[in-house]
Design an enzyme around this catalytic site. Structure first.
Site, PDB file in Angstrom:
ATOM      1  N   PRO A  10      -7.358  -0.521  -4.906  1.00 52.46           N
ATOM      2  CA  PRO A  10      -7.824   0.253  -6.047  1.00 52.46           C
ATOM      3  C   PRO A  10      -6.883   0.260  -7.253  1.00 52.46           C
ATOM      4  CG  PRO A  10      -7.190   1.689  -4.229  1.00 52.46           C
ATOM      5  CD  PRO A  10      -7.217   0.286  -3.698  1.00 52.46           C
ATOM      6  N   ASN A  11      -7.504   0.194  -8.403  1.00 55.10           N
ATOM      7  CA  ASN A  11      -6.851   0.258  -9.727  1.00 55.10           C
ATOM      8  C   ASN A  11      -6.153  -1.034 -10.137  1.00 55.10           C
ATOM      9  OD1 ASN A  11      -7.474   3.093 -10.366  1.00 55.10           O
ATOM     10  ND2 ASN A  11      -6.191   3.530  -8.599  1.00 55.10           N
ATOM     11  N   ARG A  18      -3.270  -0.404 -17.257  1.00 57.70           N
ATOM     12  CA  ARG A  18      -2.723   0.681 -16.435  1.00 57.70           C
ATOM     13  C   ARG A  18      -1.181   0.638 -16.426  1.00 57.70           C
ATOM     14  NH1 ARG A  18      -2.420   0.306  -9.888  1.00 57.70           N
ATOM     15  NH2 ARG A  18      -1.748   2.435  -9.516  1.00 57.70           N
ATOM     16  N   TYR A  23       3.543  -1.925 -14.233  1.00 52.10           N
ATOM     17  CA  TYR A  23       2.799  -3.047 -13.646  1.00 52.10           C
ATOM     18  C   TYR A  23       2.719  -4.284 -14.537  1.00 52.10           C
ATOM     19  CZ  TYR A  23       1.521   0.537 -10.280  1.00 52.10           C
ATOM     20  OH  TYR A  23       1.576   1.527  -9.332  1.00 52.10           O
ATOM     21  N   ASN A  74      -2.431  -6.642  -1.412  1.00 53.27           N
ATOM     22  CA  ASN A  74      -1.820  -5.508  -2.090  1.00 53.27           C
ATOM     23  C   ASN A  74      -2.781  -4.337  -1.879  1.00 53.27           C
ATOM     24  OD1 ASN A  74      -0.812  -3.539  -3.724  1.00 53.27           O
ATOM     25  ND2 ASN A  74      -0.348  -4.908  -5.443  1.00 53.27           N
ATOM     26  N   ALA A  77      -2.901   2.042  -3.549  1.00 54.82           N
ATOM     27  CA  ALA A  77      -2.668   3.393  -3.010  1.00 54.82           C
ATOM     28  C   ALA A  77      -3.077   3.507  -1.540  1.00 54.82           C
ATOM     29  CB  ALA A  77      -3.420   4.418  -3.851  1.00 54.82           C
ATOM     30  N   HIS A  80      -0.526   3.853   1.441  1.00 53.98           N
ATOM     31  CA  HIS A  80       0.214   5.043   1.834  1.00 53.98           C
ATOM     32  C   HIS A  80      -0.550   5.980   2.754  1.00 53.98           C
ATOM     33  CE1 HIS A  80       2.797   3.408  -1.188  1.00 53.98           C
ATOM     34  NE2 HIS A  80       1.894   3.594  -2.142  1.00 53.98           N
ATOM     35  N   ASP A  87      -5.717  -0.307  10.553  1.00 54.34           N
ATOM     36  CA  ASP A  87      -6.324  -0.784  11.796  1.00 54.34           C
ATOM     37  C   ASP A  87      -7.009  -2.134  11.590  1.00 54.34           C
ATOM     38  OD1 ASP A  87      -5.408   1.421  13.135  1.00 54.34           O
ATOM     39  OD2 ASP A  87      -7.352   2.431  13.261  1.00 54.34           O
ATOM     40  N   GLU A 101       1.982  -8.256   3.154  1.00 57.20           N
ATOM     41  CA  GLU A 101       1.763  -7.101   2.263  1.00 57.20           C
ATOM     42  C   GLU A 101       2.579  -7.325   0.989  1.00 57.20           C
ATOM     43  OE1 GLU A 101       3.217  -3.491   4.022  1.00 57.20           O
ATOM     44  OE2 GLU A 101       2.879  -2.311   2.210  1.00 57.20           O
ATOM     45  N   HIS A 103       3.524  -5.876  -3.127  1.00 52.52           N
ATOM     46  CA  HIS A 103       3.461  -4.851  -4.162  1.00 52.52           C
ATOM     47  C   HIS A 103       4.120  -5.394  -5.418  1.00 52.52           C
ATOM     48  CE1 HIS A 103       2.078  -1.871  -1.334  1.00 52.52           C
ATOM     49  NE2 HIS A 103       2.973  -2.338  -0.487  1.00 52.52           N
ATOM     50  N   LEU A 104       3.519  -5.072  -6.564  1.00 46.50           N
ATOM     51  CA  LEU A 104       4.095  -5.470  -7.849  1.00 46.50           C
ATOM     52  C   LEU A 104       5.388  -4.701  -8.109  1.00 46.50           C
ATOM     53  CD1 LEU A 104       0.660  -5.273  -9.613  1.00 46.50           C
ATOM     54  CD2 LEU A 104       2.012  -7.372  -9.497  1.00 46.50           C
ATOM     55  N   SER A 105       5.310  -3.391  -7.925  1.00 46.16           N
ATOM     56  CA  SER A 105       6.487  -2.539  -8.105  1.00 46.16           C
ATOM     57  C   SER A 105       7.215  -2.428  -6.764  1.00 46.16           C
ATOM     58  CB  SER A 105       6.048  -1.148  -8.586  1.00 46.16           C
ATOM     59  OG  SER A 105       5.312  -0.482  -7.568  1.00 46.16           O
ATOM     60  N   ARG A 110      10.216   4.567  -6.022  1.00 45.41           N
ATOM     61  CA  ARG A 110       9.354   5.419  -6.856  1.00 45.41           C
ATOM     62  C   ARG A 110       9.146   6.800  -6.193  1.00 45.41           C
ATOM     63  NH1 ARG A 110       4.245   2.107  -8.456  1.00 45.41           N
ATOM     64  NH2 ARG A 110       4.006   3.888  -9.855  1.00 45.41           N
ATOM     65  N   ARG A 114       5.145   7.333  -2.125  1.00 45.61           N
ATOM     66  CA  ARG A 114       4.984   5.869  -2.031  1.00 45.61           C
ATOM     67  C   ARG A 114       5.981   5.241  -1.052  1.00 45.61           C
ATOM     68  NH1 ARG A 114       1.659   4.801  -6.519  1.00 45.61           N
ATOM     69  NH2 ARG A 114       2.037   6.255  -8.227  1.00 45.61           N
TER      70      ARG A 114
HETATM   71  C1  DQA Z   1       1.287  -0.838  -5.773  1.00 46.21           C
HETATM   72  C2  DQA Z   1       2.159   0.368  -5.432  1.00 46.21           C
HETATM   73  C3  DQA Z   1       1.310   1.521  -4.955  1.00 46.21           C
HETATM   74  O1  DQA Z   1       2.137   2.645  -4.666  1.00 46.21           O
HETATM   75  C4  DQA Z   1       0.316   1.928  -6.021  1.00 46.21           C
HETATM   76  O2  DQA Z   1      -0.536   2.947  -5.533  1.00 46.21           O
HETATM   77  C5  DQA Z   1      -0.460   0.791  -6.570  1.00 46.21           C
HETATM   78  C6  DQA Z   1       0.197  -0.492  -6.774  1.00 46.21           C
HETATM   79  C7  DQA Z   1       2.112  -1.996  -6.396  1.00 46.21           C
HETATM   80  O3  DQA Z   1       1.595  -3.096  -6.435  1.00 46.21           O
HETATM   81  O4  DQA Z   1       3.233  -1.771  -6.847  1.00 46.21           O
HETATM   82  O5  DQA Z   1      -1.614   0.938  -6.953  1.00 46.21           O
HETATM   83  O6  DQA Z   1       0.701  -1.317  -4.578  1.00 46.21           O
END
Ligand code: DQA
Length: 148
Positions: A10-11, A18, A23, A74, A77, A80, A87, A101, A103-105, A110, A114
């Site tokens: 999501p997002n 965003r 990001y 990725n 959210a 978490h 599963d 897995e 993550h950009l950040s 943070r 997270r």
């Molecule tokens: C994220 C880190 C997550 O905590 C956050 O909810 C995201 C992006 C990242 O790519 O850094 O939406 O997965």
């Protein structure tokens, strides 16, 4: 050719708009183009997808198992708190496929909510904190592990 599903939660479709200070300024279509190009250079065939819907991403993980595709994910959210996603991810790795897995950040640097990933424990490995390069590193680690 070895197939890889590059799944985004999501997002992440809002990249570029965003919180660009976290990001980056590049958009989701930019990420799709970069990931497809990197995968091609590594001898992999990547299909990049994004959804805001938990059941959709669970379904894509089932599809990975059923079609024998490796996964770069990725979970955004969902990382978490989604035990459903965790599963489904476990089914990928226990069936002998790789799941990285990304993550950009760097979530560990943070907010405290997270700091915990429910996915990491069932992933082959995790790459975080390198922006789009997290995906390149994940694809490269996957290709190296596969010997492709
Ligand atoms: C994220 C880190 C997550 O905590 C956050 O909810 C995201 C992006 C990242 O790519 O850094 O939406 O997965």
């Amino acid at each position: 050719m070895t197939r890889v599903l590059v799944l985004n939660g999501p997002n992440l479709g809002r990249l570029g708009v965003r919180e660009p200070e976290i990001y980056g300024a590049a958009s989701f279509p930019d990420l799709v183009a970069a990931a497809e190009r990197w995968a091609g250079e590594l001898g992999l065939e990547a299909e990049v997808r994004q959804t805001d819907d938990e059941s959709q991403i669970v379904g894509w993980l089932h599809e990975a198992v059923d079609t024998r595709a490796h996964v770069v994910i990725n979970p955004a959210a969902f990382t978490h708190y989604s035990y459903a996603l965790r599963d489904a991810a476990a089914q990928v790795t226990t069936s002998g496929l790789l799941l990285v897995e990304v993550h950009l950040s760097n979530p560990a640097a943070r907010e405290s909510f997270r700091h915990h990933s429910v996915v990491s424990g069932v992933a082959t490995g995790t790459v975080a904190g390198f922006g789009f390069d997290s995906y390149r590193l994940a694809l490269s680690a996957l290709a190296a592990r596969l010997g492709s």
